[in-house]
Design a protein around this motif. Structure first.
Motif, mmCIF file in Angstrom:
data_model
loop_
_atom_site.group_PDB
_atom_site.id
_atom_site.type_symbol
_atom_site.label_atom_id
_atom_site.label_comp_id
_atom_site.label_asym_id
_atom_site.label_seq_id
_atom_site.Cartn_x
_atom_site.Cartn_y
_atom_site.Cartn_z
ATOM 1 N N ARG A 5 -61.369 27.007 -24.515
ATOM 2 C CA ARG A 5 -61.679 28.024 -26.126
ATOM 3 C C ARG A 5 -61.178 27.531 -26.866
ATOM 4 O O ARG A 5 -61.414 27.974 -28.021
ATOM 5 N N LYS A 9 -54.808 20.803 -26.703
ATOM 6 C CA LYS A 9 -53.289 20.304 -26.256
ATOM 7 C C LYS A 9 -53.027 19.314 -25.304
ATOM 8 O O LYS A 9 -52.689 18.093 -25.434
ATOM 9 N N ARG A 54 -58.975 33.012 -12.365
ATOM 10 C CA ARG A 54 -58.001 33.176 -13.961
ATOM 11 C C ARG A 54 -57.905 34.007 -14.534
ATOM 12 O O ARG A 54 -58.097 35.743 -13.881
ATOM 13 N N ASN A 68 -60.983 32.382 -21.092
ATOM 14 C CA ASN A 68 -59.861 31.192 -20.232
ATOM 15 C C ASN A 68 -60.781 30.928 -19.101
ATOM 16 O O ASN A 68 -60.054 29.717 -18.141
ATOM 17 N N ASP A 110 -49.170 38.771 -10.618
ATOM 18 C CA ASP A 110 -48.587 37.559 -11.005
ATOM 19 C C ASP A 110 -48.037 38.041 -12.526
ATOM 20 O O ASP A 110 -49.327 38.805 -13.969
ATOM 21 N N ARG A 153 -48.566 37.637 -16.809
ATOM 22 C CA ARG A 153 -49.617 37.799 -17.551
ATOM 23 C C ARG A 153 -49.465 38.838 -18.459
ATOM 24 O O ARG A 153 -50.202 38.611 -19.444
ATOM 25 N N ARG A 190 -47.861 36.374 -20.920
ATOM 26 C CA ARG A 190 -49.422 35.796 -22.222
ATOM 27 C C ARG A 190 -50.363 36.503 -22.728
ATOM 28 O O ARG A 190 -50.859 35.970 -23.173
ATOM 29 N N ARG A 210 -48.515 36.145 -25.950
ATOM 30 C CA ARG A 210 -48.924 35.150 -26.325
ATOM 31 C C ARG A 210 -50.083 34.500 -26.834
ATOM 32 O O ARG A 210 -50.880 33.932 -28.007
ATOM 33 N N LYS A 225 -51.135 34.122 -30.619
ATOM 34 C CA LYS A 225 -51.581 32.717 -31.284
ATOM 35 C C LYS A 225 -52.795 32.708 -31.726
ATOM 36 O O LYS A 225 -53.984 31.747 -32.825
ATOM 37 N N LYS A 229 -42.551 28.215 -24.363
ATOM 38 C CA LYS A 229 -44.366 28.354 -25.050
ATOM 39 C C LYS A 229 -44.856 28.797 -26.062
ATOM 40 O O LYS A 229 -45.392 28.482 -26.713
HETATM 41 P P1 ATP Z 1 -52.332 26.544 -24.037
HETATM 42 O O1 ATP Z 1 -53.065 26.823 -24.446
HETATM 43 O O2 ATP Z 1 -51.169 27.274 -24.073
HETATM 44 O O3 ATP Z 1 -51.759 25.452 -22.404
HETATM 45 P P2 ATP Z 1 -53.296 27.756 -21.492
HETATM 46 O O4 ATP Z 1 -54.496 28.848 -21.591
HETATM 47 O O5 ATP Z 1 -54.346 26.655 -21.631
HETATM 48 O O6 ATP Z 1 -53.093 27.511 -23.063
HETATM 49 P P3 ATP Z 1 -52.156 26.422 -19.608
HETATM 50 O O7 ATP Z 1 -51.148 27.159 -18.811
HETATM 51 O O8 ATP Z 1 -52.256 25.576 -20.010
HETATM 52 O O9 ATP Z 1 -52.587 27.508 -20.190
HETATM 53 O O10 ATP Z 1 -53.027 27.381 -18.453
HETATM 54 C C1 ATP Z 1 -54.662 26.645 -18.021
HETATM 55 C C2 ATP Z 1 -55.556 28.091 -17.386
HETATM 56 O O11 ATP Z 1 -54.407 28.115 -16.536
HETATM 57 C C3 ATP Z 1 -55.847 29.350 -18.054
HETATM 58 O O12 ATP Z 1 -56.762 28.890 -19.429
HETATM 59 C C4 ATP Z 1 -55.892 29.749 -17.866
HETATM 60 O O13 ATP Z 1 -57.446 29.762 -16.878
HETATM 61 C C5 ATP Z 1 -55.104 29.179 -16.161
HETATM 62 N N1 ATP Z 1 -54.359 30.343 -16.014
HETATM 63 C C6 ATP Z 1 -52.947 29.679 -16.203
HETATM 64 N N2 ATP Z 1 -51.865 30.817 -15.416
HETATM 65 C C7 ATP Z 1 -52.622 31.798 -15.504
HETATM 66 C C8 ATP Z 1 -52.063 32.881 -14.480
HETATM 67 N N3 ATP Z 1 -51.061 33.195 -15.092
HETATM 68 N N4 ATP Z 1 -53.048 33.585 -14.077
HETATM 69 C C9 ATP Z 1 -54.190 32.956 -13.900
HETATM 70 N N5 ATP Z 1 -54.777 31.782 -14.976
HETATM 71 C C10 ATP Z 1 -53.948 32.118 -15.091
#
Ligand code: ATP
Ligand code: MG
Length: 462
Positions: free
Chosen positions: A64, A73, A156, A161, A200, A203, A206, A209, A213, A247
């Motif tokens: 993404r 990151k 996911r 994502n 969950d 979410r 999320r 955020r 972001k 975060k």
């Molecule tokens: P960031 O850039 O803030 O790390 P991120 O999307 O990479 O954002 P992570 O927490 O690193 O967030 O999670 C990695 C991946 O795992 C997400 O992109 C998503 O696909 C999946 N994921 C994270 N949290 C959840 C959740 N609560 N429910 C379902 N899928 C999730």
């Protein structure tokens, strides 16, 4: 099995069910990501997995972010290899996690998380979630079953994502129209929004955020239930809430996130009762200035201490508790410590602010009244405190927000930049005595209560 699951997940959203069944493969000419944008470590892991006959994709936030022109990151990887198979392939790797096991592969200072495709924790026979997999609010208690790549996409959170990037073929695999959503800057939850938030509730946070972001719109269906479901956050383990809040606060977009949290009714009981704080004009100004400051620091790659941030967010809570204890007849010092204890213990329960931050938070707060005592050796002693810089920055924010006079901040700025001779001159005894008289003659404010000589602050008040 997949079809059955999809029917179940998308039963309330038939349009989505049609579209998810279709896999789109997006070639590199279209998406523009080149394998040299992936770290050598992630690239090496992907090619070794593939050479061993497994599939291997970069997933989630990294794909993404690359598509949005941001620097990821970290790089997470998804594969059909089991944790044992992946662990076997990489000498510097270890299996972590008990419930759902992942592999951490290290190269140099970098660690790549390699995760086996995960599927839905569904009871096959009845095609519904067995009671023990969810709590009474529908929150998923287990999410630990291996699955296919498609299932992994569906479990996911948001469509953007759920993209898989194959760094060898330089293709993106998109099961859920995430690519289109990303181009349209739409944040869309996967499946039925209510069910997915119930599974969950993190979410909910999320969504806010990521939208702030990434500068995206939360798609209408995804946004609709957010306010109503906010109370579900009360059932989330506090340590997860804390991680997510951190975060959010360290995202470089804390201010728009907090504004949005409030607008969507997600702040109740989350941050230090943001509802109360933001309704007090001073509190709102203080937090706004402080978060703006923090966002700028993060974007300039300057360090930000979580302890400092929490000290900011909770300060007006402490102030108001401190004031009410004093109005009830308590002396300023015991009242301050009582207020600090009470506010921190509420937050430990709600947000699970780990106790390791307590020392920093308390020191910053306890030093505040000492900035107002401009007498004798006290300012000199304050300068030598190991946490002086953080407490000083904190005090300047209080001045900027109008809680303290700008004159105090200016005085300290001058005092800091002065040589020792000038510093001595800044603390003439007579001027201080006069000041004390003047203060006593006007109406008391909360901070005045600690200014008076009889309340002068001991170095180690505990
Ligand atoms: P960031 O850039 O803030 O790390 P991120 O999307 O990479 O954002 P992570 O927490 O690193 O967030 O999670 C990695 C991946 O795992 C997400 O992109 C998503 O696909 C999946 N994921 C994270 N949290 C959840 C959740 N609560 N429910 C379902 N899928 C999730
Ligand atoms: Mg991530």
């Amino acid at each position: 099995m997949i079809r059955k699951f999809l029917r179940k997940v998308f039963s309330r959203n038939p349009a989505a069910s049609e579209s998810i069944a279709r896999l789109n493969i997006i070639p590199s000419q279209r998406h523009g990501i080149r394998r040299n944008q992936i770290t050598p470590c992630a690239l090496k892991i992907a090619s070794q997995l593939q050479q061993a006959g497994f599939s291997a994709y970069i997933v989630g936030g990294a794909v993404r972010d690359l598509l949005l022109g941001l620097t990821p990151k970290d790089f997470d990887m998804a594969t059909n290899a089991t944790p044992e198979q992946a662990h076997h392939l990489f000498r510097r790797s270890r299996i972590i996690g008990r419930r759902f096991r992942l592999v951490h592969v290290m190269c140099g200072a970098e660690t790549v998380e390699v995760s086996t495709f995960r599927g839905p924790s569904l009871d096959d026979e009845h095609n519904h979630r067995p009671a023990q997999l969810t709590d009474q609010h529908g929150r998923l208690l287990h999410d630990n079953v291996f699955g296919s790549q498609e299932e992994d996409a569906i479990r996911r959170d948001f469509t953007i994502n759920a993209l898989f990037y194959d760094p060898i073929k330089e293709e993106i695999l998109d099961y859920l129209n995430g690519y289109e959503d990303l181009e349209a800057k739409k944040l869309r939850i996967i499946g039925d929004p209510v069910q997915r938030y119930r599974e969950d509730p993190v979410r909910l946070l999320r969504a806010v955020r990521l939208a702030a972001k990434l500068g995206m719109q939360i798609e209408a269906e995804t946004a609709k239930p957010i306010g109503d479901l906010a109370p579900l956050l009360q059932n989330v383990p506090p340590s997860r809430l804390f991680d997510e809040m951190l975060k959010l606060l360290l995202s470089g977009h804390a201010l728009p996130c907090v504004v949005e949290l409030r607008a969507r009714g997600l702040h109740h009981g989350l941050l230090p009762m943001l509802d109360i704080i933001l309704e007090q004009p001073l509190g709102e100004r203080f937090i706004t200035i402080a978060l703006k400051n923090t966002d700028e620091r993060i974007r300039e790659n300057k360090p930000v201490s979580p302890g400092f941030l929490f000290a900011i967010l909770l300060w007006h809570e402490v102030l108001s508790k401190w004031n009410s204890l004093q109005s009830a007849g308590e002396k300023p010092w015991p009242a301050l410590f009582k207020a600090i204890d009470q506010i921190l213990s509420i937050q430990h329960k709600k947000l699970a602010i780990p106790r390791r931050f307590d020392a920093v938070i308390q020191e910053i707060w306890v030093m505040q009244p000492r900035f107002e005592v401009r007498a004798g050796r006290k300012p000199f002693r304050l300068l030598t405190h190991p946490r002086f810089r953080a407490a000083y920055d904190f005090m300047l924010l209080r001045c900027e927000s109008g809680e303290l006079s700008m004159e105090l901040g200016e005085w300290w700025k001058t005092f800091l930049s002065a040589d020792s001779e000038k510093r001595e001159k800044m603390l003439p005894k007579q001027a201080l005595a006069k000041k004390g008289r003047r203060r006593r003659s006007r109406k008391k404010t909360s901070s005045d209560l600690v200014l008076e000589p009889e309340n002068a602050i001991p170095i180690n008040p505990h």
